[in-house]
Design a protein around this motif. Structure first.
Motif, PDB file in Angstrom:
ATOM      1  N   GLY A  75       0.795  -1.214   0.000  1.00  0.00           N
ATOM      2  CA  GLY A  75       0.000   0.000   0.000  1.00  0.00           C
ATOM      3  C   GLY A  75       0.830   1.267   0.000  1.00  0.00           C
ATOM      4  N   VAL A  76       2.137   1.173   0.281  1.00  0.00           N
ATOM      5  CA  VAL A  76       3.001   2.351   0.199  1.00  0.00           C
ATOM      6  C   VAL A  76       3.005   2.851  -1.243  1.00  0.00           C
ATOM      7  N   VAL A  91       3.420  -3.958  -3.261  1.00  0.00           N
ATOM      8  CA  VAL A  91       2.472  -5.069  -3.165  1.00  0.00           C
ATOM      9  C   VAL A  91       3.044  -6.258  -2.385  1.00  0.00           C
ATOM     10  N   GLY A  92       4.031  -5.996  -1.548  1.00  0.00           N
ATOM     11  CA  GLY A  92       4.594  -7.057  -0.708  1.00  0.00           C
ATOM     12  C   GLY A  92       5.260  -6.462   0.512  1.00  0.00           C
ATOM     13  N   ASN A  93       5.602  -7.309   1.461  1.00  0.00           N
ATOM     14  CA  ASN A  93       6.265  -6.853   2.680  1.00  0.00           C
ATOM     15  C   ASN A  93       7.782  -6.964   2.545  1.00  0.00           C
ATOM     16  N   VAL A  94       8.474  -5.883   2.891  1.00  0.00           N
ATOM     17  CA  VAL A  94       9.934  -5.874   2.890  1.00  0.00           C
ATOM     18  C   VAL A  94      10.402  -5.251   4.192  1.00  0.00           C
ATOM     19  N   VAL A  95      11.347  -5.897   4.866  1.00  0.00           N
ATOM     20  CA  VAL A  95      11.898  -5.377   6.114  1.00  0.00           C
ATOM     21  C   VAL A  95      13.405  -5.214   5.952  1.00  0.00           C
ATOM     22  N   LYS A 132       0.168   6.342   1.402  1.00  0.00           N
ATOM     23  CA  LYS A 132      -0.298   4.983   1.744  1.00  0.00           C
ATOM     24  C   LYS A 132      -1.707   4.805   1.209  1.00  0.00           C
ATOM     25  N   LEU A 133      -1.913   3.755   0.434  1.00  0.00           N
ATOM     26  CA  LEU A 133      -3.242   3.392  -0.053  1.00  0.00           C
ATOM     27  C   LEU A 133      -3.953   2.647   1.063  1.00  0.00           C
ATOM     28  N   THR A 134      -5.126   3.132   1.469  1.00  0.00           N
ATOM     29  CA  THR A 134      -5.776   2.590   2.667  1.00  0.00           C
ATOM     30  C   THR A 134      -7.068   1.820   2.382  1.00  0.00           C
ATOM     31  N   LEU A 135      -7.286   1.427   1.139  1.00  0.00           N
ATOM     32  CA  LEU A 135      -8.477   0.637   0.825  1.00  0.00           C
ATOM     33  C   LEU A 135      -8.405  -0.707   1.553  1.00  0.00           C
TER      34      LEU A 135
END
Length: 280
Positions: A75-76, A91-95, A132-135
């Motif tokens: 969503g970023v 569209v994915g998580n990155v840490v 941030k896209l919050t849908l």
């Protein structure tokens, strides 16, 4: 104050202090979202490479005086300076963990947020602020295993449908076949990249040939493309694929099923019910 009360209060303070220390000692870093880190000036970033509408190489520099655990979540939004160019959505998580003044480059999965805008290139300049896209529907879709394992085309069309809500197939922007299609097709049918490229080039140059296929020719191409990740329902699907790049009716039927799986009502999207008749 009674001695028992004083002792209890002291014990509580000691426990709070121990827990706080334990938390710091266990990780020694501050966890912060990418958006908050940018807004607070804790990090600087820039995009060093764009790989189609699949991923970007994102350079992040820790400008703070402490070790940061930066969480880049779905969503970023990364904004292009030029309004005619697509913004990109994660569209994915990155840490990533960075010590003070350290910088690194990470691969971040992305998609396009602006269906009708131009595709960015390595020369595209992006703003230093992010959003941030919050849908809620977007979050359910992106975080689902069904989405994460879908093809490039299916992912992008499913997002565009949520964000831009095109009403017909012909209101979608077009896409290429996608690298995953080529890889799968080559593996399934034992053809070389050059042979597959020649086939696709011919079909692009002479798409009208697709409307005059024999039943056997259509059956082969339909089965081959479907197995390689682009489901085909009829000759019009093939023709539209090579002339416009829009989603096939088969792909929209898969998006219908994908939406149902993640709890998004397909009935809210006329393009899906028009293709499927309201059912999968």
């Amino acid at each position: 104050m009674p001695k028992k009360t004083v002792a209890t209060a002291a014990l509580v303070l000691i426990l709070v202090g121990v827990l706080a220390y334990a938390g710091l000692a266990s990780n020694g870093k501050r966890e912060v979202s990418f958006v908050d880190a940018v807004e607070q000036g804790l990090i600087a970033f820039d995009i060093r490479g764009i790989h189609g509408l699949v991923s970007i190489d994102l350079r992040i520099e820790n400008k703070s005086g402490e070790t940061l655990k930066i969480v880049i979540s779905p969503g970023v939004v990364l904004y292009a300076v030029d309004d005619s160019v697509q913004d990109l959505v994660v569209v994915g998580n990155v840490v990533v963990v960075l010590v003070p003044v350290e910088d690194t480059i990470v691969s971040v999965p992305i998609a396009c947020a602006d269906m009708m805008a131009e595709q960015p290139t390595d020369d595209t300049v992006f703003k230093t602020r992010v959003g941030k896209l919050t849908l809620s529907a977007f979050e359910r879709l992106i975080n689902s295993e069904a989405y994460q394992t879908a093809t490039f085309r299916l992912k992008q069309f499913a997002l565009w449908l949520l964000i831009s809500t095109p009403e017909t197939r012909y209101d979608f922007a077009g896409l290429g076949l996608g690298g995953d299609f080529f890889t799968t097709f080559e593996a399934l049918f034992g053809v070389t990249e050059e042979e597959l490229g020649a086939l696709c080039y011919t079909l692009t140059l002479y798409p009208e040939r697709l409307m005059t296929l024999t039943d056997d020719e259509f059956s082969f191409l339909s089965a081959a493309f479907t197995l390689a990740g682009i489901p085909i329902q009829d000759s019009q699907d093939l023709y539209d694929l090579f002339t416009l790049g829009i989603p096939t009716k088969g792909e929209l039927a898969e998006i219908y099923s994908l939406y149902e799986t993640v709890g998004i009502d397909p009935a809210h999207f006329p393009v899906l019910t028009a293709v499927t008749g309201g059912t999968t």
